[in-house]
Motif scaffolding. Structure first.
Motif, PDB file in Angstrom:
ATOM      1  N   PRO A   1      -5.738  33.736   4.416  1.00  0.00           N
ATOM      2  CA  PRO A   1      -6.163  33.374   4.710  1.00  0.00           C
ATOM      3  C   PRO A   1      -7.649  33.797   3.732  1.00  0.00           C
ATOM      4  O   PRO A   1      -7.370  34.822   3.347  1.00  0.00           O
ATOM      5  N   GLY A   2      -8.692  32.398   4.028  1.00  0.00           N
ATOM      6  CA  GLY A   2      -9.865  33.368   2.746  1.00  0.00           C
ATOM      7  C   GLY A   2      -9.811  32.250   1.675  1.00  0.00           C
ATOM      8  O   GLY A   2      -9.975  32.567   0.415  1.00  0.00           O
ATOM      9  N   GLY A   3      -7.939  32.014   1.174  1.00  0.00           N
ATOM     10  CA  GLY A   3      -7.678  31.478   0.611  1.00  0.00           C
ATOM     11  C   GLY A   3      -7.975  30.099   0.233  1.00  0.00           C
ATOM     12  O   GLY A   3      -9.094  29.175   0.877  1.00  0.00           O
ATOM     13  N   SER A   4      -7.755  29.490  -0.875  1.00  0.00           N
ATOM     14  CA  SER A   4      -7.890  27.798  -1.656  1.00  0.00           C
ATOM     15  C   SER A   4      -7.228  27.221  -1.540  1.00  0.00           C
ATOM     16  O   SER A   4      -6.105  27.576  -2.477  1.00  0.00           O
ATOM     17  N   LEU A   5      -6.953  25.867  -1.145  1.00  0.00           N
ATOM     18  CA  LEU A   5      -6.021  24.890  -2.284  1.00  0.00           C
ATOM     19  C   LEU A   5      -6.616  23.545  -2.074  1.00  0.00           C
ATOM     20  O   LEU A   5      -7.538  23.377  -1.568  1.00  0.00           O
ATOM     21  N   THR A   6      -5.734  22.696  -3.279  1.00  0.00           N
ATOM     22  CA  THR A   6      -6.853  21.310  -3.619  1.00  0.00           C
ATOM     23  C   THR A   6      -5.689  20.476  -2.990  1.00  0.00           C
ATOM     24  O   THR A   6      -4.556  20.301  -4.150  1.00  0.00           O
TER      25      THR A   6
ATOM     26  N   THR B   1      -7.126   8.179  -6.905  1.00  0.00           N
ATOM     27  CA  THR B   1      -7.306   9.470  -6.459  1.00  0.00           C
ATOM     28  C   THR B   1      -8.424   9.254  -5.333  1.00  0.00           C
ATOM     29  O   THR B   1      -9.008  10.387  -5.648  1.00  0.00           O
ATOM     30  N   VAL B   2      -7.997  10.391  -3.926  1.00  0.00           N
ATOM     31  CA  VAL B   2      -9.086  10.617  -3.300  1.00  0.00           C
ATOM     32  C   VAL B   2      -8.141  12.242  -3.237  1.00  0.00           C
ATOM     33  O   VAL B   2      -7.373  13.030  -3.194  1.00  0.00           O
ATOM     34  N   TYR B   3      -9.101  13.326  -3.517  1.00  0.00           N
ATOM     35  CA  TYR B   3      -9.458  14.846  -3.180  1.00  0.00           C
ATOM     36  C   TYR B   3      -9.641  15.291  -1.628  1.00  0.00           C
ATOM     37  O   TYR B   3     -10.463  15.531  -1.236  1.00  0.00           O
ATOM     38  N   LEU B   4      -8.770  16.436  -1.479  1.00  0.00           N
ATOM     39  CA  LEU B   4      -9.841  17.633  -0.524  1.00  0.00           C
ATOM     40  C   LEU B   4      -9.561  18.947  -1.107  1.00  0.00           C
ATOM     41  O   LEU B   4      -8.720  19.965  -0.643  1.00  0.00           O
ATOM     42  N   GLN B   5     -10.880  19.487  -0.973  1.00  0.00           N
ATOM     43  CA  GLN B   5     -10.936  20.863  -1.697  1.00  0.00           C
ATOM     44  C   GLN B   5     -10.667  21.691  -0.819  1.00  0.00           C
ATOM     45  O   GLN B   5     -12.105  21.085   0.326  1.00  0.00           O
ATOM     46  N   MET B   6     -10.486  22.516  -0.468  1.00  0.00           N
ATOM     47  CA  MET B   6      -9.854  23.632   0.884  1.00  0.00           C
ATOM     48  C   MET B   6     -10.489  24.602   0.653  1.00  0.00           C
ATOM     49  O   MET B   6      -9.161  25.347   0.114  1.00  0.00           O
ATOM     50  N   ASN B   7     -11.463  25.470   0.673  1.00  0.00           N
ATOM     51  CA  ASN B   7     -12.018  26.775   0.441  1.00  0.00           C
ATOM     52  C   ASN B   7     -11.869  27.663   2.332  1.00  0.00           C
ATOM     53  O   ASN B   7     -12.299  27.158   3.084  1.00  0.00           O
ATOM     54  N   SER B   8     -12.102  28.814   1.950  1.00  0.00           N
ATOM     55  CA  SER B   8     -11.861  29.658   3.350  1.00  0.00           C
ATOM     56  C   SER B   8     -11.096  29.160   4.255  1.00  0.00           C
ATOM     57  O   SER B   8     -11.703  29.514   5.071  1.00  0.00           O
TER      58      SER B   8
ATOM     59  N   VAL C   1       1.338  -1.277   0.296  1.00  0.00           N
ATOM     60  CA  VAL C   1      -0.412  -0.068   0.171  1.00  0.00           C
ATOM     61  C   VAL C   1       1.080   0.801   0.147  1.00  0.00           C
ATOM     62  O   VAL C   1       1.630   1.003   0.893  1.00  0.00           O
ATOM     63  N   GLN C   2       0.511   2.222  -0.839  1.00  0.00           N
ATOM     64  CA  GLN C   2       1.359   3.449  -0.748  1.00  0.00           C
ATOM     65  C   GLN C   2       0.048   4.625  -1.315  1.00  0.00           C
ATOM     66  O   GLN C   2      -0.995   4.491  -2.118  1.00  0.00           O
ATOM     67  N   LEU C   3       0.679   5.536  -0.025  1.00  0.00           N
ATOM     68  CA  LEU C   3      -0.333   6.891  -0.398  1.00  0.00           C
ATOM     69  C   LEU C   3       0.505   7.499  -0.184  1.00  0.00           C
ATOM     70  O   LEU C   3       1.234   8.629  -0.098  1.00  0.00           O
ATOM     71  N   VAL C   4       0.228   8.427  -1.366  1.00  0.00           N
ATOM     72  CA  VAL C   4       1.101  10.408  -1.801  1.00  0.00           C
ATOM     73  C   VAL C   4       0.149  11.354  -1.809  1.00  0.00           C
ATOM     74  O   VAL C   4      -0.351  11.072  -3.146  1.00  0.00           O
ATOM     75  N   GLU C   5       0.510  12.074  -0.866  1.00  0.00           N
ATOM     76  CA  GLU C   5      -0.271  13.153  -1.437  1.00  0.00           C
ATOM     77  C   GLU C   5       0.849  14.620  -1.539  1.00  0.00           C
ATOM     78  O   GLU C   5       1.910  14.380  -1.562  1.00  0.00           O
ATOM     79  N   SER C   6      -0.240  15.619  -1.924  1.00  0.00           N
ATOM     80  CA  SER C   6       0.410  16.930  -2.765  1.00  0.00           C
ATOM     81  C   SER C   6      -0.286  17.583  -3.174  1.00  0.00           C
ATOM     82  O   SER C   6      -1.738  17.426  -2.253  1.00  0.00           O
ATOM     83  N   GLY C   7       0.116  19.281  -3.105  1.00  0.00           N
ATOM     84  CA  GLY C   7      -1.067  19.625  -3.275  1.00  0.00           C
ATOM     85  C   GLY C   7      -1.331  20.790  -1.549  1.00  0.00           C
ATOM     86  O   GLY C   7      -1.679  21.652  -2.146  1.00  0.00           O
ATOM     87  N   GLY C   8      -0.439  20.808  -0.759  1.00  0.00           N
ATOM     88  CA  GLY C   8       0.294  21.677   0.338  1.00  0.00           C
ATOM     89  C   GLY C   8       0.175  22.706  -0.852  1.00  0.00           C
ATOM     90  O   GLY C   8       0.914  22.895  -1.443  1.00  0.00           O
ATOM     91  N   GLY C   9       0.472  23.699   0.642  1.00  0.00           N
ATOM     92  CA  GLY C   9       1.274  24.832   0.613  1.00  0.00           C
ATOM     93  C   GLY C   9       1.246  25.798   1.386  1.00  0.00           C
ATOM     94  O   GLY C   9       0.651  25.847   1.893  1.00  0.00           O
TER      95      GLY C   9
ATOM     96  N   GLY D   1      -0.370   8.215   4.497  1.00  0.00           N
ATOM     97  CA  GLY D   1       0.563   8.550   3.614  1.00  0.00           C
ATOM     98  C   GLY D   1       1.847  10.192   4.174  1.00  0.00           C
ATOM     99  O   GLY D   1       1.911   9.866   5.541  1.00  0.00           O
ATOM    100  N   GLN D   2       2.505   9.942   3.027  1.00  0.00           N
ATOM    101  CA  GLN D   2       4.007  11.576   4.049  1.00  0.00           C
ATOM    102  C   GLN D   2       3.437  12.556   4.627  1.00  0.00           C
ATOM    103  O   GLN D   2       4.586  12.712   5.227  1.00  0.00           O
ATOM    104  N   GLY D   3       2.277  12.771   4.217  1.00  0.00           N
ATOM    105  CA  GLY D   3       1.812  13.997   4.215  1.00  0.00           C
ATOM    106  C   GLY D   3       1.960  15.399   2.932  1.00  0.00           C
ATOM    107  O   GLY D   3       3.021  14.920   2.499  1.00  0.00           O
ATOM    108  N   THR D   4       1.065  16.555   3.246  1.00  0.00           N
ATOM    109  CA  THR D   4       1.677  17.513   2.886  1.00  0.00           C
ATOM    110  C   THR D   4       1.492  18.396   3.611  1.00  0.00           C
ATOM    111  O   THR D   4       0.655  18.605   4.656  1.00  0.00           O
ATOM    112  N   ARG D   5       1.919  19.341   3.518  1.00  0.00           N
ATOM    113  CA  ARG D   5       2.889  20.676   4.499  1.00  0.00           C
ATOM    114  C   ARG D   5       1.383  21.896   4.121  1.00  0.00           C
ATOM    115  O   ARG D   5       1.517  22.347   3.232  1.00  0.00           O
TER     116      ARG D   5
END
Length: 116
Positions: A14-19, A78-85, A2-10, A107-111
């Motif tokens: 405040p008020g912004g969005s990331l996926t 793939t699983v996603y997390l859309q983060m708004n506000s 089993v491998q889980l690889v996260e990406s998209g952090g950054g 997974g290893q995590g994404t900050r």
């Protein structure tokens, strides 16, 4: 395996969005519920959102309801997390999780950092 690889952090203001994305392999993705968790500095890891494998139903931590959306693409494993506000309190390392054959895999995590 089993491998889980996260990406998209950054960094977000405040008020912004990331996926966030989590690419999974090593198991039959379509057969398992998936979840996102996060761990802020000095705090315990907590469940953020979960999506089932059966009907795609979802549940969320109270702190993110109405702002975050979990989704999955079974064709892409793939699983996603859309983060708004986004809020400063959302600052954490975000982890993808699957419970497979009685074991939790991470997974290893994404900050994610939310700061002005």
């Amino acid at each position: 395996q089993v491998q889980l690889v996260e990406s998209g952090g950054g960094l977000s203001r405040p008020g912004g969005s990331l996926t966030l994305s989590c690419a999974a392999s090593g198991f039959t993705f379509v057969s398992y519920a998936m979840s996102w968790h996060r761990q802020a500095p000095g705090k315990e890891r907590e469940l953020v959102a979960r999506i089932t494998n059966t009907d795609g139903s979802t549940n969320y931590a109270d702190s993110v309801k109405g702002r975050f959306t979990i989704s999955r693409d079974n064709a892409k494993n793939t699983v996603y997390l859309q983060m708004n506000s986004l809020e400063p309190e959302d600052t954490a390392v975000y982890f993808c999780n699957v419970r497979y054959r009685g074991f939790n895999y991470w997974g290893q995590g994404t900050r994610v950092t939310v700061s002005s």
